[in-house]
Motif scaffolding. Structure first.
Motif, PDB file in Angstrom:
ATOM      1  N   LEU A 113       0.861  -1.168   0.000  1.00  0.00           N
ATOM      2  CA  LEU A 113       0.000   0.000   0.000  1.00  0.00           C
ATOM      3  C   LEU A 113       0.902   1.222   0.000  1.00  0.00           C
ATOM      4  N   ASP A 114       0.830   2.014  -1.055  1.00  0.00           N
ATOM      5  CA  ASP A 114       1.687   3.188  -1.221  1.00  0.00           C
ATOM      6  C   ASP A 114       0.797   4.430  -1.246  1.00  0.00           C
ATOM      7  N   GLY A 115       0.519   4.970  -0.088  1.00  0.00           N
ATOM      8  CA  GLY A 115      -0.441   6.070   0.002  1.00  0.00           C
ATOM      9  C   GLY A 115      -1.841   5.517  -0.188  1.00  0.00           C
ATOM     10  N   ALA A 116      -2.567   6.090  -1.135  1.00  0.00           N
ATOM     11  CA  ALA A 116      -3.924   5.617  -1.416  1.00  0.00           C
ATOM     12  C   ALA A 116      -3.934   4.553  -2.503  1.00  0.00           C
ATOM     13  N   ALA A 117      -2.799   4.319  -3.129  1.00  0.00           N
ATOM     14  CA  ALA A 117      -2.729   3.369  -4.239  1.00  0.00           C
ATOM     15  C   ALA A 117      -1.871   2.165  -3.856  1.00  0.00           C
ATOM     16  N   HIS A 118      -2.032   1.109  -4.607  1.00  0.00           N
ATOM     17  CA  HIS A 118      -1.210  -0.083  -4.413  1.00  0.00           C
ATOM     18  C   HIS A 118      -0.004  -0.029  -5.346  1.00  0.00           C
ATOM     19  N   ALA A 119       1.124  -0.441  -4.820  1.00  0.00           N
ATOM     20  CA  ALA A 119       2.346  -0.536  -5.620  1.00  0.00           C
ATOM     21  C   ALA A 119       2.771  -1.996  -5.652  1.00  0.00           C
ATOM     22  N   ILE A 120       3.399  -2.385  -6.742  1.00  0.00           N
ATOM     23  CA  ILE A 120       3.856  -3.759  -6.873  1.00  0.00           C
ATOM     24  C   ILE A 120       5.380  -3.751  -6.963  1.00  0.00           C
ATOM     25  N   GLU A 121       6.004  -4.439  -6.039  1.00  0.00           N
ATOM     26  CA  GLU A 121       7.463  -4.527  -6.020  1.00  0.00           C
ATOM     27  C   GLU A 121       7.881  -5.808  -6.722  1.00  0.00           C
ATOM     28  N   MET A 122       8.680  -5.656  -7.765  1.00  0.00           N
ATOM     29  CA  MET A 122       9.145  -6.798  -8.552  1.00  0.00           C
ATOM     30  C   MET A 122      10.671  -6.819  -8.535  1.00  0.00           C
ATOM     31  N   VAL A 123      11.229  -7.958  -8.206  1.00  0.00           N
ATOM     32  CA  VAL A 123      12.674  -8.156  -8.232  1.00  0.00           C
ATOM     33  C   VAL A 123      12.934  -9.376  -9.092  1.00  0.00           C
ATOM     34  N   ASP A 124      13.774  -9.209 -10.131  1.00  0.00           N
ATOM     35  CA  ASP A 124      14.052 -10.366 -10.984  1.00  0.00           C
ATOM     36  C   ASP A 124      15.261 -11.144 -10.456  1.00  0.00           C
ATOM     37  N   ASN A 125      15.562 -12.244 -11.096  1.00  0.00           N
ATOM     38  CA  ASN A 125      16.631 -13.133 -10.627  1.00  0.00           C
ATOM     39  C   ASN A 125      18.026 -12.533 -10.749  1.00  0.00           C
ATOM     40  N   GLU A 126      18.160 -11.446 -11.503  1.00  0.00           N
ATOM     41  CA  GLU A 126      19.458 -10.780 -11.631  1.00  0.00           C
ATOM     42  C   GLU A 126      19.598  -9.606 -10.655  1.00  0.00           C
ATOM     43  N   GLY A 127      18.599  -9.420  -9.772  1.00  0.00           N
ATOM     44  CA  GLY A 127      18.686  -8.391  -8.746  1.00  0.00           C
ATOM     45  C   GLY A 127      18.100  -7.045  -9.121  1.00  0.00           C
ATOM     46  N   ARG A 128      17.635  -6.873 -10.344  1.00  0.00           N
ATOM     47  CA  ARG A 128      17.016  -5.604 -10.731  1.00  0.00           C
ATOM     48  C   ARG A 128      15.635  -5.519 -10.096  1.00  0.00           C
ATOM     49  N   SER A 129      15.223  -4.312  -9.710  1.00  0.00           N
ATOM     50  CA  SER A 129      13.921  -4.175  -9.054  1.00  0.00           C
ATOM     51  C   SER A 129      13.199  -2.917  -9.511  1.00  0.00           C
ATOM     52  N   LEU A 130      11.879  -2.985  -9.468  1.00  0.00           N
ATOM     53  CA  LEU A 130      10.997  -1.855  -9.744  1.00  0.00           C
ATOM     54  C   LEU A 130       9.874  -1.882  -8.718  1.00  0.00           C
ATOM     55  N   ARG A 131       9.332  -0.705  -8.424  1.00  0.00           N
ATOM     56  CA  ARG A 131       8.173  -0.626  -7.532  1.00  0.00           C
ATOM     57  C   ARG A 131       7.202   0.429  -8.062  1.00  0.00           C
ATOM     58  N   PRO A 132       6.551   0.150  -9.196  1.00  0.00           N
ATOM     59  CA  PRO A 132       5.585   1.120  -9.739  1.00  0.00           C
ATOM     60  C   PRO A 132       4.222   0.977  -9.077  1.00  0.00           C
ATOM     61  N   LYS A 133       3.448   2.051  -9.123  1.00  0.00           N
ATOM     62  CA  LYS A 133       2.062   1.961  -8.689  1.00  0.00           C
ATOM     63  C   LYS A 133       1.292   1.182  -9.756  1.00  0.00           C
ATOM     64  N   ILE A 134       0.394   0.339  -9.303  1.00  0.00           N
ATOM     65  CA  ILE A 134      -0.343  -0.515 -10.239  1.00  0.00           C
ATOM     66  C   ILE A 134      -1.184   0.320 -11.190  1.00  0.00           C
ATOM     67  N   ILE A 135      -1.786   1.394 -10.708  1.00  0.00           N
ATOM     68  CA  ILE A 135      -2.612   2.238 -11.569  1.00  0.00           C
ATOM     69  C   ILE A 135      -1.779   2.833 -12.705  1.00  0.00           C
ATOM     70  N   ARG A 136      -0.510   3.065 -12.447  1.00  0.00           N
ATOM     71  CA  ARG A 136       0.406   3.590 -13.477  1.00  0.00           C
ATOM     72  C   ARG A 136       0.566   2.591 -14.612  1.00  0.00           C
ATOM     73  N   LEU A 137       0.584   1.304 -14.277  1.00  0.00           N
ATOM     74  CA  LEU A 137       0.709   0.268 -15.298  1.00  0.00           C
ATOM     75  C   LEU A 137      -0.606   0.010 -16.015  1.00  0.00           C
TER      76      LEU A 137
ATOM     77  N   ASN B  86      -2.528   1.760 -19.635  1.00  0.00           N
ATOM     78  CA  ASN B  86      -2.532   1.158 -20.972  1.00  0.00           C
ATOM     79  C   ASN B  86      -2.829  -0.328 -20.766  1.00  0.00           C
ATOM     80  N   HIS B  87      -4.014  -0.751 -21.205  1.00  0.00           N
ATOM     81  CA  HIS B  87      -4.450  -2.123 -20.923  1.00  0.00           C
ATOM     82  C   HIS B  87      -3.562  -3.171 -21.581  1.00  0.00           C
ATOM     83  N   ARG B  88      -3.055  -2.902 -22.754  1.00  0.00           N
ATOM     84  CA  ARG B  88      -2.161  -3.874 -23.411  1.00  0.00           C
ATOM     85  C   ARG B  88      -0.837  -3.994 -22.669  1.00  0.00           C
ATOM     86  N   LEU B  89      -0.340  -2.874 -22.178  1.00  0.00           N
ATOM     87  CA  LEU B  89       0.888  -2.901 -21.386  1.00  0.00           C
ATOM     88  C   LEU B  89       0.662  -3.716 -20.114  1.00  0.00           C
ATOM     89  N   TRP B  90      -0.464  -3.488 -19.443  1.00  0.00           N
ATOM     90  CA  TRP B  90      -0.769  -4.230 -18.228  1.00  0.00           C
ATOM     91  C   TRP B  90      -0.896  -5.723 -18.526  1.00  0.00           C
TER      92      TRP B  90
END
Length: 140
Positions: free
Chosen positions: A94-118, A121-125
């Motif tokens: 929970l990131d403020g009023a929105a949900h954020a998704i934290e993703m870490v791949d097997n090489e250690g790279r990570s992102l934490r975007p808000k889900i609404i941001r993704l 664009n429905h195709r991107l999601w």
């Protein structure tokens, strides 16, 4: 940057941000009419300071909201990316009023975007969500 071709992207336009701000101003004006029971509030100068600046606030505060996705990757703002079909961990916060998704791949790279941001664009999601589903199913 990421590997493979970019298939989907989202970047809010200036016109879209201005329209969102104008909508906010219109909502506040309608709220003033309902709350006051008429239009007499329009003669109060300081109320206009609360209503008019929203298009400019939305335009200035949008910052960099670029989101890109390929078949098996997600990138934000041209500098950070993760491989969505090779995720080690996926957590929702929970990131403020929105949900954020934290993703870490097997090489250690990570992102934490808000889900609404993704999801703007429905195709991107769809690309991102399918990668997350695959990683969860295969990796547990």
């Amino acid at each position: 940057m990421a590997e493979g071709p970019m298939l989907e992207w989202f970047y809010p336009t200036r016109a879209g941000r201005m329209m969102a701000g104008a909508s906010m101003s219109a909502i506040l004006a309608v709220f003033g009419v309902i709350l006051d029971g008429g239009f007499s509030w329009m003669g109060v100068w300081w109320l206009w300071i609360l209503i008019l600046p929203w298009p400019f606030i939305f335009l200035a505060s949008a910052g960099s909201e670029k989101v890109y996705a390929g078949v098996d990757w997600l990138a934000l703002d041209d500098d950070a990316y993760v491989k969505t079909y090779d995720l080690a961990t996926v957590k929702v916060h929970l990131d403020g009023a929105a949900h954020a998704i934290e993703m870490v791949d097997n090489e250690g790279r990570s992102l934490r975007p808000k889900i609404i941001r993704l999801q703007r664009n429905h195709r991107l999601w769809d690309l991102v969500y399918n990668g997350i589903l695959h990683s969860v199913h295969v990796g547990g």
